[in-house]
Design a protein around this motif. Structure first.
Motif, PDB file in Angstrom:
ATOM      1  N   CYS A 165       0.897  -1.177   0.000  1.00  0.00           N
ATOM      2  CA  CYS A 165       0.000   0.000   0.000  1.00  0.00           C
ATOM      3  C   CYS A 165       0.919   1.207   0.000  1.00  0.00           C
ATOM      4  N   ALA A 166       1.408   1.586  -1.166  1.00  0.00           N
ATOM      5  CA  ALA A 166       2.603   2.420  -1.208  1.00  0.00           C
ATOM      6  C   ALA A 166       2.392   3.914  -1.415  1.00  0.00           C
ATOM      7  N   ALA A 167       1.261   4.315  -1.999  1.00  0.00           N
ATOM      8  CA  ALA A 167       1.110   5.739  -2.357  1.00  0.00           C
ATOM      9  C   ALA A 167       0.877   6.610  -1.115  1.00  0.00           C
ATOM     10  N   PRO A 168       1.370   7.838  -1.052  1.00  0.00           N
ATOM     11  CA  PRO A 168       2.057   8.558  -2.124  1.00  0.00           C
ATOM     12  C   PRO A 168       3.525   8.191  -2.313  1.00  0.00           C
ATOM     13  N   GLY A 169       4.106   7.389  -1.453  1.00  0.00           N
ATOM     14  CA  GLY A 169       5.424   6.838  -1.775  1.00  0.00           C
ATOM     15  C   GLY A 169       6.574   7.276  -0.898  1.00  0.00           C
ATOM     16  N   SER A 170       6.281   7.886   0.253  1.00  0.00           N
ATOM     17  CA  SER A 170       7.424   8.332   1.071  1.00  0.00           C
ATOM     18  C   SER A 170       8.247   7.144   1.560  1.00  0.00           C
ATOM     19  N   LYS A 171       7.559   6.058   1.912  1.00  0.00           N
ATOM     20  CA  LYS A 171       8.326   4.898   2.404  1.00  0.00           C
ATOM     21  C   LYS A 171       8.989   4.165   1.245  1.00  0.00           C
ATOM     22  N   ASP A 194      -0.388   0.158  -5.287  1.00  0.00           N
ATOM     23  CA  ASP A 194      -1.510   0.842  -4.626  1.00  0.00           C
ATOM     24  C   ASP A 194      -2.783   0.517  -5.395  1.00  0.00           C
ATOM     25  N   SER A 195      -3.898   0.452  -4.664  1.00  0.00           N
ATOM     26  CA  SER A 195      -5.148   0.072  -5.318  1.00  0.00           C
ATOM     27  C   SER A 195      -5.760   1.242  -6.084  1.00  0.00           C
ATOM     28  N   ARG A 199      -3.443   7.515  -7.402  1.00  0.00           N
ATOM     29  CA  ARG A 199      -2.357   7.587  -6.417  1.00  0.00           C
ATOM     30  C   ARG A 199      -1.104   6.864  -6.923  1.00  0.00           C
ATOM     31  N   LEU A 221      -5.471  -4.537  -5.823  1.00  0.00           N
ATOM     32  CA  LEU A 221      -5.897  -4.562  -4.435  1.00  0.00           C
ATOM     33  C   LEU A 221      -4.877  -5.428  -3.704  1.00  0.00           C
ATOM     34  N   ALA A 222      -4.364  -4.940  -2.591  1.00  0.00           N
ATOM     35  CA  ALA A 222      -3.311  -5.701  -1.895  1.00  0.00           C
ATOM     36  C   ALA A 222      -3.800  -7.100  -1.525  1.00  0.00           C
ATOM     37  N   GLN A 223      -5.060  -7.203  -1.101  1.00  0.00           N
ATOM     38  CA  GLN A 223      -5.565  -8.511  -0.654  1.00  0.00           C
ATOM     39  C   GLN A 223      -5.756  -9.484  -1.808  1.00  0.00           C
ATOM     40  N   ASP A 242       1.932  -1.049   4.889  1.00  0.00           N
ATOM     41  CA  ASP A 242       1.590   0.215   5.557  1.00  0.00           C
ATOM     42  C   ASP A 242       0.127   0.464   5.196  1.00  0.00           C
TER      43      ASP A 242
HETATM   44  C1  LIG Z   1      -1.406   4.794   4.769  1.00  0.00           C
HETATM   45  S1  LIG Z   1      -1.495   5.038   3.060  1.00  0.00           S
HETATM   46  C2  LIG Z   1       0.087   4.508   2.559  1.00  0.00           C
HETATM   47  C3  LIG Z   1       1.160   5.542   2.746  1.00  0.00           C
HETATM   48  C4  LIG Z   1       2.442   5.155   2.045  1.00  0.00           C
HETATM   49  N1  LIG Z   1       2.939   3.870   2.487  1.00  0.00           N
HETATM   50  C5  LIG Z   1       3.530   6.191   2.233  1.00  0.00           C
HETATM   51  O1  LIG Z   1       4.385   6.031   3.083  1.00  0.00           O
HETATM   52  O2  LIG Z   1       3.530   7.185   1.474  1.00  0.00           O
HETATM   53  C6  LIG Z   1      -2.475   3.733   2.535  1.00  0.00           C
HETATM   54  C7  LIG Z   1      -2.565   3.564   1.033  1.00  0.00           C
HETATM   55  O3  LIG Z   1      -3.246   2.338   0.806  1.00  0.00           O
HETATM   56  C8  LIG Z   1      -4.034   2.455  -0.358  1.00  0.00           C
HETATM   57  N2  LIG Z   1      -5.048   1.400  -0.252  1.00  0.00           N
HETATM   58  C9  LIG Z   1      -6.258   1.440   0.351  1.00  0.00           C
HETATM   59  N3  LIG Z   1      -6.863   0.249   0.264  1.00  0.00           N
HETATM   60  C10 LIG Z   1      -5.999  -0.570  -0.383  1.00  0.00           C
HETATM   61  C11 LIG Z   1      -6.041  -1.930  -0.793  1.00  0.00           C
HETATM   62  N4  LIG Z   1      -7.086  -2.681  -0.517  1.00  0.00           N
HETATM   63  N5  LIG Z   1      -4.985  -2.415  -1.480  1.00  0.00           N
HETATM   64  C12 LIG Z   1      -3.918  -1.650  -1.763  1.00  0.00           C
HETATM   65  N6  LIG Z   1      -3.822  -0.359  -1.415  1.00  0.00           N
HETATM   66  C13 LIG Z   1      -4.840   0.169  -0.727  1.00  0.00           C
HETATM   67  C14 LIG Z   1      -4.526   3.866  -0.342  1.00  0.00           C
HETATM   68  O4  LIG Z   1      -4.838   4.295  -1.654  1.00  0.00           O
HETATM   69  C15 LIG Z   1      -3.358   4.611   0.271  1.00  0.00           C
HETATM   70  O5  LIG Z   1      -2.570   5.144  -0.744  1.00  0.00           O
END
Ligand SMILES: C[S@@+](CC[C@H](N)C(=O)[O-])C[C@H]1O[C@@H](n2cnc3c(N)ncnc32)[C@H](O)[C@@H]1O
Length: 630
Positions: A165-171, A194-195, A199, A221-223, A242
């Motif tokens: 779940c990477a967006a916006p991508g700081s990690k 990212d889903s 993003r 979708l991550a799942q 994350d």
């Molecule tokens: C907490 S943020 C992640 C922040 C990111 N890791 C960073 O450090 O910039 C959660 C992210 O999960 C994405 N998201 C939400 N549901 C998701 C899913 N089911 N599968 C994958 N990504 C998902 C959102 O679009 C969002 O960008």
């Protein structure tokens, strides 16, 4: 009742009399939420009464500004300049300090909010520096606690890493820096997923500054993340989860989150978080490490999710990282917490999920039994309470797979039917395609080869991908990444170096080299389009708005080149950019391809005065800051 409460805690709009649409600044947020405060005051295993009071006080204080330098060849120059600017601030209390726990001393904390920095004249020079370098991607503004999870992933240059779940991508950018941190060549691939397609574009933007051919961006979708490609299992040395969460650790940064908090949010998110973690377990290699993190302090979103994994997968264990990053203050995870229903009543008996039709409360929300608690060692999880080191709140758990799971694949396949539907491709979504599978491959590669003198070079055209958005950008990836693109089962929407861009000028090659990708591959290019220049010649081009004439020697060499893209290399041992490559253009004169944003940053780093009109022209983010101020 709930409706009334919601009404009461809604943000209040401050009416502007200029008739324009209100921005975030025009709202006055009510920074209290009785439901949330009642919930946390009763979770005494997480915070006792005294700690709870401190927590609420801290949540009402201004969040310090934190930022981090991107690790690349320019870092030492930037660090030096930053040091000078910091020492110029008379009042020592106002100076940014290094975050002691961040490796390499490249992360800083400044005890003032953005607004306070704007108003403080003695911080003006530093503020401008941060804005320019942030736009150029050299500085990343990131909350201190958000920098923590990647540090516990312990990434090596040869690791394959999945950021689910990477967006916006700081990690992701931190992970990429780690992949490129060793003296050895980076052979690992980083997949940032990212889903949300929009993003994913943010991800592409954030990571392109790292100029890495070792990244791909996927949109799943991550799942539902593919666990098998053809006959091969997808396996990663490191996985970061994350996950989406209620974000109640970010209240200092996002005051609107106060009004959004309610018990059911955490409970509903718990279910999604468990399914995402389930998938992560499948995707990590045996002996691989994975990190679970949220910006919430809620045990339903934190320990309960970790306990769910430990209960279902005996091959997974929590890693004791108590001696890693010793100066980073943390609280231990907890093995007991209270479960409340929507009405705020405490539940002491687990609902039977099958018989209790109304059960919105999953049994996985409950704390472990005594026997489980001994086994799980949830105390190895880490909770970063805001008051510990004046930050936001965060939760991190480091897990490891000690056995293999592939024997469970059949069971997983059956469960797949129940997971959410795959994402629909919307208009405008575009995938990355292998160039050699697209029309005109032979012609494109032959013209590039001849124009740039790539005959006989080890430059691998099979590593080029074409983004299907019609803009004609060619991305360059390491072979391992391109092999994944070729398989076509992953929805890959970006990544790698944006190496060539299509253009309509010039004769033989209509693909110009972009500055972004150049440094990683320029050594593979022949001499045909290369020009060695001195530092002052570079500066002359940098500050000029039109093509210039350089020394006779350079112009003599350029004379024999046809109009089009050229590669400049600085040859000047006294220059801080000695040996670096830049792309440019040869017409009657010579010029650089440097965006306005990069030009400002380069001038700052090389201590060059920009022409007056450009120096005083506000960048986009400065314009935005000023607008917010008004
Ligand atoms: C907490 S943020 C992640 C922040 C990111 N890791 C960073 O450090 O910039 C959660 C992210 O999960 C994405 N998201 C939400 N549901 C998701 C899913 N089911 N599968 C994958 N990504 C998902 C959102 O679009 C969002 O960008």
């Amino acid at each position: 009742m709930e409706g009334e409460k919601k009404e009461e805690i809604q943000q209040e709009e401050v009416k502007k009399d200029d008739g324009r649409k209100p921005s975030k600044k025009d709202y006055h947020y009510i920074t209290e939420n009785p439901e949330m405060e009642k919930f946390y005051s009763q979770q005494t295993s997480i915070m006792n009464n005294e700690e709870f009071k401190e927590y609420i006080e801290t949540m009402h204080k201004t969040l310090p500004t934190t930022f981090r330098l991107t690790r690349n060849e320019q870092t030492p120059i930037i660090k030096e300049e930053l040091k000078r600017l910091i020492n110029n601030i008379d009042n020592k209390q106002e100076r940014p300090v290094e975050l002691s726990w961040y490796p390499g001393g490249i992360a800083y904390q400044l005890n003032a909010s953005r607004g306070e920095i704007q108003k403080n004249k003695s911080l003006e020079e530093l503020r401008r520096f941060i804005i320019v370098q942030t736009e150029a991607g050299v500085i990343s503004r990131q909350e201190a606690v958000s920098m923590i999870p990647p540090l516990f992933l312990n990434v090596k240059p040869y690791h394959d890493v999945l950021d689910l779940c990477a967006a916006p991508g700081s990690k992701t950018t931190q992970i990429l820096e780690m992949i490129h941190s060793g003296p050895e060549e980076a052979t690992g691939i980083v997949i940032a997923n990212d889903s949300d397609y929009k993003r994913c574009e943010l991800l592409d933007h954030q990571t392109k500054r790292l100029q890495s051919p070792n990244i791909i961006i996927t949109n799943h979708l991550a799942q539902n993340y593919p666990i098998k490609i053809g006959d091969q299992f997808m396996k990663f040395d490191r996985v970061l989860c994350d996950v989406p969460c209620s974000g109640d650790g970010t209240l200092r940064k996002n005051p609107d989150a106060w009004g959004k908090w309610n018990i059911m949010r955490g409970i509903n998110l718990h279910k999604t978080q468990c399914t995402i973690m389930r998938r992560a377990v499948r995707l990590v290699k045996s002996c691989g490490r994975f990190v679970y993190s949220t910006c919430s302090l809620n045990p339903y979103e934190d320990e309960a999710v970790v306990a769910f994994i430990l209960r279902n997968y005996p091959q997974i264990r929590l890693v004791d990282v108590s001696t890693e990053l010793p100066t980073l203050k943390r609280c231990k995870g907890v093995s007991s917490w209270k479960v409340f229903n929507k009405e705020g009543e405490e539940l002491t008996i687990k609902p039977d999920s099958k018989e209790d039709g109304s059960s919105k409360i999953p049994s996985t929300l409950f704390p472990p039994t005594e026997e489980e608690a001994k086994r799980f060692r949830l105390d190895r999880c880490m909770r970063f309470l805001p008051q510990l080191q004046n930050t936001g709140g965060f939760f991190v758990a480091v897990l490891e797979k000690v056995g293999d799971l592939d024997c469970d694949f059949k069971e997983e396949k059956q469960k797949r039917k129940k997971v959410p539907k795959p994402i629909k491709t919307r208009k405008g979504d575009s995938r990355l395609m292998p160039l050699n599978m697209t029309e005109g491959y032979e012609t494109i590669t032959q013209t590039i080869k001849t124009f740039y003198g790539l005959e006989g070079s080890t430059f691998d055209f099979e590593c080029l991908g074409l983004k299907g958005d019609g803009k004609g950008t060619l991305h360059y990836l390491i072979k391992k990444g391109m092999d994944l693109v070729r398989i076509n089962e992953l929805k890959i929407v970006g990544g790698g170096l944006k190496l060539f861009r299509k253009h309509s000028v010039g004769q033989n090659s209509n693909f110009r080299l972009s500055n972004e990708g150049l440094s990683a591959v320029a050594h593979l290019f022949g001499e045909r389009r290369k020009l060695e220049i001195r530092h002052e010649e570079f500066v002359k081009m940098l500050v000029s708005e039109s093509p210039v004439q350089l020394s006779d020697e350079v112009m003599e060499r350029a004379k024999n080149m046809e109009v089009g893209c050229v590669i400049f290399q600085i040859k000047d041992t006294t220059s801080p950019i000695n040996k670096q490559y830049f792309s440019g253009w040869k017409s009657k004169g010579l010029s650089l391809f440097v965006s306005k944003v990069d030009k400002k940053a380069l001038c700052q780093n090389l201590k060059i005065e920009l022409p007056k009109n450009e120096l005083h022209e506000d960048s986009d983010s400065e314009k935005k800051e000023k607008k917010d101020e008004n």
